[in-house]
Write a protein that holds these residues in place. Structure first.
Motif, PDB file in Angstrom:
ATOM      1  N   ILE A 169     -10.644  25.832  23.495  1.00 29.86           N
ATOM      2  CA  ILE A 169      -9.181  25.896  23.647  1.00 29.86           C
ATOM      3  C   ILE A 169      -8.500  25.152  22.503  1.00 29.86           C
ATOM      4  N   LEU A 170      -8.991  23.943  22.202  1.00 29.56           N
ATOM      5  CA  LEU A 170      -8.376  23.125  21.146  1.00 29.56           C
ATOM      6  C   LEU A 170      -8.456  23.798  19.780  1.00 29.56           C
ATOM      7  N   ASN A 171      -9.505  24.576  19.559  1.00 29.40           N
ATOM      8  CA  ASN A 171      -9.678  25.228  18.251  1.00 29.40           C
ATOM      9  C   ASN A 171      -9.034  26.602  18.162  1.00 29.40           C
ATOM     10  N   ASN A 172      -8.785  27.235  19.306  1.00 25.64           N
ATOM     11  CA  ASN A 172      -8.369  28.642  19.260  1.00 25.64           C
ATOM     12  C   ASN A 172      -7.025  28.963  19.897  1.00 25.64           C
ATOM     13  N   SER A 173      -6.473  28.061  20.675  1.00 25.27           N
ATOM     14  CA  SER A 173      -5.225  28.368  21.370  1.00 25.27           C
ATOM     15  C   SER A 173      -4.017  28.244  20.450  1.00 25.27           C
ATOM     16  N   ARG A 174      -2.965  29.003  20.768  1.00 31.66           N
ATOM     17  CA  ARG A 174      -1.691  28.846  20.048  1.00 31.66           C
ATOM     18  C   ARG A 174      -1.010  27.545  20.452  1.00 31.66           C
ATOM     19  N   LYS A 175      -1.260  27.085  21.671  1.00 31.65           N
ATOM     20  CA  LYS A 175      -0.709  25.818  22.164  1.00 31.65           C
ATOM     21  C   LYS A 175      -1.879  24.956  22.647  1.00 31.65           C
ATOM     22  N   PRO A 176      -2.664  24.441  21.705  1.00 29.18           N
ATOM     23  CA  PRO A 176      -3.958  23.846  22.055  1.00 29.18           C
ATOM     24  C   PRO A 176      -3.881  22.656  23.008  1.00 29.18           C
ATOM     25  N   ILE A 177      -2.982  21.709  22.745  1.00 28.29           N
ATOM     26  CA  ILE A 177      -2.933  20.518  23.594  1.00 28.29           C
ATOM     27  C   ILE A 177      -2.462  20.878  24.997  1.00 28.29           C
ATOM     28  N   GLU A 178      -1.402  21.693  25.070  1.00 31.59           N
ATOM     29  CA  GLU A 178      -0.892  22.078  26.389  1.00 31.59           C
ATOM     30  C   GLU A 178      -1.957  22.819  27.199  1.00 31.59           C
ATOM     31  N   ASP A 179      -2.596  23.806  26.570  1.00 31.76           N
ATOM     32  CA  ASP A 179      -3.552  24.635  27.301  1.00 31.76           C
ATOM     33  C   ASP A 179      -4.808  23.851  27.685  1.00 31.76           C
ATOM     34  N   ALA A 180      -5.267  22.989  26.777  1.00 33.51           N
ATOM     35  CA  ALA A 180      -6.448  22.170  27.094  1.00 33.51           C
ATOM     36  C   ALA A 180      -6.131  21.214  28.234  1.00 33.51           C
ATOM     37  N   ARG A 181      -4.944  20.660  28.233  1.00 26.64           N
ATOM     38  CA  ARG A 181      -4.548  19.734  29.294  1.00 26.64           C
ATOM     39  C   ARG A 181      -4.479  20.444  30.647  1.00 26.64           C
ATOM     40  N   ILE A 182      -3.962  21.662  30.655  1.00 23.60           N
ATOM     41  CA  ILE A 182      -3.878  22.423  31.905  1.00 23.60           C
ATOM     42  C   ILE A 182      -5.279  22.637  32.478  1.00 23.60           C
ATOM     43  N   HIS A 183      -6.219  23.028  31.621  1.00 26.21           N
ATOM     44  CA  HIS A 183      -7.593  23.188  32.102  1.00 26.21           C
ATOM     45  C   HIS A 183      -8.164  21.859  32.581  1.00 26.21           C
ATOM     46  N   ALA A 184      -7.932  20.799  31.816  1.00 26.70           N
ATOM     47  CA  ALA A 184      -8.494  19.487  32.161  1.00 26.70           C
ATOM     48  C   ALA A 184      -8.004  19.005  33.526  1.00 26.70           C
ATOM     49  N   MET A 185      -6.737  19.281  33.841  1.00 29.35           N
ATOM     50  CA  MET A 185      -6.199  18.825  35.124  1.00 29.35           C
ATOM     51  C   MET A 185      -6.946  19.448  36.297  1.00 29.35           C
ATOM     52  N   LEU A 186      -7.510  20.633  36.087  1.00 29.38           N
ATOM     53  CA  LEU A 186      -8.294  21.271  37.148  1.00 29.38           C
ATOM     54  C   LEU A 186      -9.624  20.551  37.359  1.00 29.38           C
ATOM     55  N   CYS A 187     -10.096  19.855  36.324  1.00 30.22           N
ATOM     56  CA  CYS A 187     -11.318  19.054  36.447  1.00 30.22           C
ATOM     57  C   CYS A 187     -11.012  17.676  37.027  1.00 30.22           C
ATOM     58  N   TYR A 188      -9.810  17.166  36.721  1.00 29.20           N
ATOM     59  CA  TYR A 188      -9.465  15.801  37.121  1.00 29.20           C
ATOM     60  C   TYR A 188      -9.028  15.709  38.580  1.00 29.20           C
ATOM     61  N   ARG A 189      -8.565  16.801  39.150  1.00 33.45           N
ATOM     62  CA  ARG A 189      -8.124  16.817  40.548  1.00 33.45           C
ATOM     63  C   ARG A 189      -9.063  17.714  41.355  1.00 33.45           C
ATOM     64  N   THR A 190      -8.681  18.062  42.572  1.00 30.88           N
ATOM     65  CA  THR A 190      -9.544  18.862  43.439  1.00 30.88           C
ATOM     66  C   THR A 190      -8.723  19.952  44.131  1.00 30.88           C
ATOM     67  N   PRO A 191      -9.393  21.003  44.638  1.00 33.24           N
ATOM     68  CA  PRO A 191      -8.671  22.020  45.404  1.00 33.24           C
ATOM     69  C   PRO A 191      -7.900  21.423  46.586  1.00 33.24           C
ATOM     70  N   LYS A 192      -8.518  20.442  47.258  1.00 38.48           N
ATOM     71  CA  LYS A 192      -7.867  19.830  48.425  1.00 38.48           C
ATOM     72  C   LYS A 192      -6.601  19.070  48.014  1.00 38.48           C
ATOM     73  N   SER A 193      -6.679  18.372  46.886  1.00 43.02           N
ATOM     74  CA  SER A 193      -5.500  17.621  46.431  1.00 43.02           C
ATOM     75  C   SER A 193      -4.360  18.569  46.059  1.00 43.02           C
ATOM     76  N   PHE A 194      -4.690  19.697  45.455  1.00 38.51           N
ATOM     77  CA  PHE A 194      -3.658  20.688  45.115  1.00 38.51           C
ATOM     78  C   PHE A 194      -3.030  21.272  46.379  1.00 38.51           C
ATOM     79  N   LYS A 195      -3.877  21.557  47.355  1.00 46.08           N
ATOM     80  CA  LYS A 195      -3.368  22.127  48.608  1.00 46.08           C
ATOM     81  C   LYS A 195      -2.388  21.167  49.273  1.00 46.08           C
ATOM     82  N   GLU A 196      -2.776  19.890  49.336  1.00 47.88           N
ATOM     83  CA  GLU A 196      -1.911  18.905  49.980  1.00 47.88           C
ATOM     84  C   GLU A 196      -0.613  18.693  49.210  1.00 47.88           C
ATOM     85  N   LYS A 197      -0.707  18.727  47.901  1.00 52.47           N
ATOM     86  CA  LYS A 197       0.459  18.434  47.063  1.00 52.47           C
ATOM     87  C   LYS A 197       1.463  19.597  47.013  1.00 52.47           C
TER      88      LYS A 197
END
Length: 322
Positions: A169-197
């Protein structure tokens, strides 16, 4: 007392890959009593962190400070910036020159420059905890306590895979930091936390789901304060944690570490899983008595080490209130 970053120049620093840096800038901050007047706690920052551990924009204000878990009335807190993390003028474009052990070596050089003979504790979460493992492996008598949180002594295949995707993502995206961060947040949180939030709610003004709005906000926010070269560097370090690479068996390395090892996992961590932490603990226990495993219980996943301060306070109290 809070100090602005101070700079050390490491001369002729050679990385494990053989890259020579004639002058490598290493910056740090000190909080609490002056160095070498009180027990020293080295705090290693995570991927988007820096040496600003406490104070304005401090990322661990809830854990560290006057009358906090790590009390800066009693302990001197030392925090280095990972070279290339973007918090000082150091930019490292050739991020593949470095691995996590190289950063550990740079911190050790900084510690020796500051004439510190022993640390009371090394503590770090995520990649900062991985670097803590690497420091203890290189200098097994340096610290009394090793406290790796939400991390492990090696990058697993799962972690390497996620870092690989981050790099793509960092090497190929048009918006590398934004897109990499969006993916990373899926690793940093959990499905249950998203559901509750979010509860599948929508942002009517934008006509999108609130989870999408939240992820976009995090991407934009990071893009405004983080450099692309810094993200690539920190992702590379996350991928290359391994205290055994070119050194020997895990048993040989850990047997030499004199520190009490306090492993803290997170039951819902999708990134550095609790199962890996428990396996590490069980392995170390075979040949080392002064090791413990404790767990943060949270739906928040990997990020729980930045959220669950009350639990962390209880888990760390015995080390820092002794």
């Amino acid at each position: 007392m809070e100090n602005k970053p101070t700079h050390i120049t490491l001369q002729n620093f050679t990385t494990e890959s053989g890259a020579l840096y004639p002058d490598l800038n290493l910056s740090f901050q000190v909080f609490g009593p002056e160095l070498n007047t009180a027990p020293i706690v080295l705090v290693n920052h995570a991927l988007t962190g820096n040496s600003q551990v406490i104070g304005k924009n401090g990322w661990w204000n809830d854990l560290i400070g006057e009358n906090k878990t790590i009390d800066t009335n009693k302990y001197t807190v030392l925090a280095f910036n990972v070279p290339g993390n973007g918090n000082d003028e150091t930019i490292i474009e050739n991020y593949l020159d470095f691995n996590a052990r190289d950063i550990a070596k740079s911190f050790i050089e900084g510690i020796k420059f500051l004439e510190i003979k022993q640390l009371y504790a090394i503590i770090g979460g995520s990649v900062g905890g991985g670097i803590a493992w690497e420091i203890a492996a290189l200098e097994p008598t340096l610290t009394k306590h090793l406290i790796p949180i939400a991390t492990d002594w090696k990058s697993t295949d799962w972690l390497i895979a996620n870092c690989f995707l981050q790099e793509q993502i960092l090497n190929n995206s048009r918006k590398p930091i934004e897109d990499a961060r969006i993916h990373a947040m899926l690793c940093y949180r959990t499905p249950k936390s998203f559901k509750e939030k979010f509860q599948r709610t929508t942002n009517e003004e934008l006509a999108i789901f609130n989870v999408e709005s939240w992820l976009s906000h995090h991407g934009t926010k990071l893009q405004k304060r983080f450099q692309l070269s810094s993200y690539k560097m920190m992702n590379q370090l996350l991928k290359t944690i391994d205290v055994t690479r070119n050194t020997g068996s895990f048993e040989e390395i850990v047997s030499r570490i004199e520190a009490d090892i306090h492993i803290i996992g997170i039951n819902s961590d999708l990134f550095f899983t609790a199962d890996e932490n428990k396996a590490t603990y069980q392995e170390i226990k075979k040949y080392k008595n002064n090791v413990s495993y404790q767990e943060i219980v949270s739906i928040n996943g990997h990020d729980a080490f930045l959220i669950e301060y009350n639990q962390l306070d209880k888990l760390l109290a015995g080390i820092f209130q002794a």
